[in-house]
Design an enzyme around this catalytic site. Structure first.
Site, mmCIF file in Angstrom:
data_model
loop_
_atom_site.group_PDB
_atom_site.id
_atom_site.type_symbol
_atom_site.label_atom_id
_atom_site.label_comp_id
_atom_site.label_asym_id
_atom_site.label_seq_id
_atom_site.Cartn_x
_atom_site.Cartn_y
_atom_site.Cartn_z
ATOM 1 N N ASP A 1 -0.466 5.278 0.433
ATOM 2 C CA ASP A 1 -1.050 6.305 1.672
ATOM 3 C C ASP A 1 -0.626 5.466 2.835
ATOM 4 O O ASP A 1 -1.762 4.919 3.313
ATOM 5 C CB ASP A 1 -1.893 6.710 1.849
ATOM 6 C CG ASP A 1 -1.881 7.347 -0.083
ATOM 7 O OD1 ASP A 1 -1.654 8.397 -0.752
ATOM 8 O OD2 ASP A 1 -3.263 7.296 -0.389
ATOM 9 N N ASP B 1 -1.815 -0.273 6.062
ATOM 10 C CA ASP B 1 -1.702 0.617 7.625
ATOM 11 C C ASP B 1 -3.533 -0.086 7.496
ATOM 12 O O ASP B 1 -3.631 1.126 8.744
ATOM 13 C CB ASP B 1 -1.095 1.982 7.104
ATOM 14 C CG ASP B 1 -1.949 2.742 6.267
ATOM 15 O OD1 ASP B 1 -2.452 2.213 5.560
ATOM 16 O OD2 ASP B 1 -2.431 3.884 6.793
ATOM 17 N N ARG C 1 -11.744 7.527 -3.167
ATOM 18 C CA ARG C 1 -12.411 8.496 -2.915
ATOM 19 C C ARG C 1 -14.207 9.638 -2.458
ATOM 20 O O ARG C 1 -14.110 9.814 -1.379
ATOM 21 C CB ARG C 1 -11.855 9.482 -3.958
ATOM 22 C CG ARG C 1 -12.052 10.995 -4.209
ATOM 23 C CD ARG C 1 -11.359 11.751 -5.075
ATOM 24 N NE ARG C 1 -9.790 11.249 -5.516
ATOM 25 C CZ ARG C 1 -9.779 11.514 -6.891
ATOM 26 N NH1 ARG C 1 -10.082 12.399 -7.794
ATOM 27 N NH2 ARG C 1 -8.745 11.319 -7.231
ATOM 28 N N GLY D 1 -7.695 3.490 2.926
ATOM 29 C CA GLY D 1 -7.665 2.245 1.980
ATOM 30 C C GLY D 1 -9.235 2.262 0.835
ATOM 31 O O GLY D 1 -8.792 1.785 0.066
ATOM 32 N N VAL D 2 -9.814 2.943 1.222
ATOM 33 C CA VAL D 2 -11.158 3.424 0.149
ATOM 34 C C VAL D 2 -11.229 4.342 -0.941
ATOM 35 O O VAL D 2 -10.000 5.188 -0.669
ATOM 36 C CB VAL D 2 -12.492 3.595 1.353
ATOM 37 C CG1 VAL D 2 -12.462 2.155 2.444
ATOM 38 C CG2 VAL D 2 -12.445 4.751 2.336
ATOM 39 N N ASP E 1 0.786 -1.228 0.409
ATOM 40 C CA ASP E 1 -0.033 0.249 0.196
ATOM 41 C C ASP E 1 1.564 1.190 0.288
ATOM 42 O O ASP E 1 2.392 1.103 0.520
ATOM 43 C CB ASP E 1 -0.902 0.215 0.809
ATOM 44 C CG ASP E 1 -1.745 1.257 1.000
ATOM 45 O OD1 ASP E 1 -2.187 1.647 0.469
ATOM 46 O OD2 ASP E 1 -1.827 1.907 2.500
ATOM 47 N N SER F 1 -4.694 4.555 -4.298
ATOM 48 C CA SER F 1 -5.540 6.035 -4.939
ATOM 49 C C SER F 1 -5.054 5.751 -6.479
ATOM 50 O O SER F 1 -4.214 5.690 -7.056
ATOM 51 C CB SER F 1 -4.046 6.432 -4.067
ATOM 52 O OG SER F 1 -3.659 8.101 -5.155
ATOM 53 N N LYS F 2 -5.533 7.092 -7.068
ATOM 54 C CA LYS F 2 -5.566 7.143 -8.832
ATOM 55 C C LYS F 2 -4.648 8.611 -8.663
ATOM 56 O O LYS F 2 -4.459 8.798 -9.398
ATOM 57 C CB LYS F 2 -6.582 8.431 -9.352
ATOM 58 C CG LYS F 2 -8.215 6.860 -9.052
ATOM 59 C CD LYS F 2 -9.144 7.736 -9.872
ATOM 60 C CE LYS F 2 -10.272 6.458 -10.578
ATOM 61 N NZ LYS F 2 -11.469 6.743 -10.204
ATOM 62 N N ASN F 3 -3.424 9.152 -7.656
ATOM 63 C CA ASN F 3 -3.136 10.180 -7.943
ATOM 64 C C ASN F 3 -1.571 9.424 -7.260
ATOM 65 O O ASN F 3 -0.466 10.058 -6.578
ATOM 66 C CB ASN F 3 -3.014 11.280 -6.498
ATOM 67 C CG ASN F 3 -3.828 12.034 -6.642
ATOM 68 O OD1 ASN F 3 -3.902 12.663 -7.522
ATOM 69 N ND2 ASN F 3 -5.240 11.631 -5.938
HETATM 70 C C1 BG6 Z 1 -5.996 5.380 -0.653
HETATM 71 C C2 BG6 Z 1 -6.079 6.088 0.764
HETATM 72 O O1 BG6 Z 1 -4.455 5.646 -0.674
HETATM 73 O O2 BG6 Z 1 -6.372 6.027 -2.028
HETATM 74 C C3 BG6 Z 1 -7.600 6.514 1.263
HETATM 75 O O3 BG6 Z 1 -5.865 5.383 1.784
HETATM 76 C C4 BG6 Z 1 -8.201 7.152 -0.467
HETATM 77 O O4 BG6 Z 1 -7.647 7.073 1.866
HETATM 78 C C5 BG6 Z 1 -7.959 5.901 -1.697
HETATM 79 O O5 BG6 Z 1 -9.438 7.625 -0.499
HETATM 80 C C6 BG6 Z 1 -8.338 6.984 -3.446
HETATM 81 O O6 BG6 Z 1 -7.092 8.365 -3.388
HETATM 82 P P1 BG6 Z 1 -7.414 9.162 -4.043
HETATM 83 O O7 BG6 Z 1 -6.054 10.006 -4.478
HETATM 84 O O8 BG6 Z 1 -8.008 8.873 -5.314
HETATM 85 O O9 BG6 Z 1 -8.754 9.861 -4.184
HETATM 86 MG MG MG Z 2 -2.364 2.767 3.553
#
Ligand code: BG6
Ligand code: MG
Length: 211
Positions: free
Chosen positions: A10, A169, A48, A45-46, A8, A115-117
């Protein structure tokens, strides 16, 4: 015998979880919702949109799909402004040295993040070079606790779930790992979770699982 680790991002490799919290707090404060760090732990982990649903459930007002999309978009813009400040030194030497050592010991490494980021974070922190594969929010249709992101990570590495450790985490991430047939290693909040197979207290403890 394990051959790979799926991480993971974040809250495990870097502390973007704090940026997620700050960005959601702007939206929640404006709506007058009691959003605090305890609720934030439920967002780990969930996805957006699911995070937004959890925050909105703190109040009793309902919002249209368009309104919800606008809130999630604004949160992401605030979050991306914070990400812009990230730099390689935001990842600890302990994390870098451990990833390097896992590679030296012959393990394949993948990212497994909702995460998409992810691509932006990997680039900003100069973490991409440690990984053989990246599975993230851009290649999945179901977010954790669904195992899809990890199953794709294992597939990208050419490994079976039984051959990979998941490092997480988040409770949702541990649930995803268990559901996918992986062995889970929990750090931070996930180290206290009953479904975690192996809790660790600091990142370099991973080397104990990589003989
Ligand atoms: C996860 C985070 O890695 O990515 C979550 O733990 C977050 O809190 C999820 O909502 C989606 O992230 P993003 O960057 O696509 O908004
Ligand atoms: Mg995480």
């Amino acid at each position: 015998m394990k051959k790979g680790f799926i991480f993971d991002l974040d809250g495990v490799l870097c502390f973007t979880d704090i940026y997620h919290f700050k960005a959601w707090k702007v939206i929640a404060d404006r709506l007058g919702l009691p959003f605090d760090e305890k609720v934030n732990d439920r967002l780990r982990g969930v996805s957006r949109m699911e995070s937004l649903r959890i925050i909105l459930s703190l109040g009793d007002k309902t919002y249209t799909d368009e309104e919800q999309l606008a809130m999630a978009t604004e949160k992401n813009e605030i979050y991306r402004t914070l990400l812009n400040e990230m730099k390689p030194s935001d990842v600890s030497n302990e994390v870098r040295e451990t990833l390097e050592e896992l590679r030296n010991r012959g393990y394949k490494l993948s990212i497994g993040s909702s995460s998409k980021n992810t691509p932006t974070i990997l680039e900003k922190t100069d973490l991409a070079k440690y990984f053989d594969a990246v599975s993230d929010g851009n290649n999945i249709t179901h977010s954790k606790p669904d195992p899809e992101v990890f199953l794709k990570g294992a597939q990208f590495l050419g490994l079976e779930p039984s051959e990979c450790y998941i490092v997480e985490d988040a409770e949702a991430g541990i649930d995803a790992g268990v559901a996918g047939g992986f062995t889970t290693i929990g750090i931070g909040p996930a180290a206290m979770y009953s479904k975690t197979h192996h809790p660790i207290s600091t990142f370099k403890d991973l080397l104990n699982y990589a003989k």
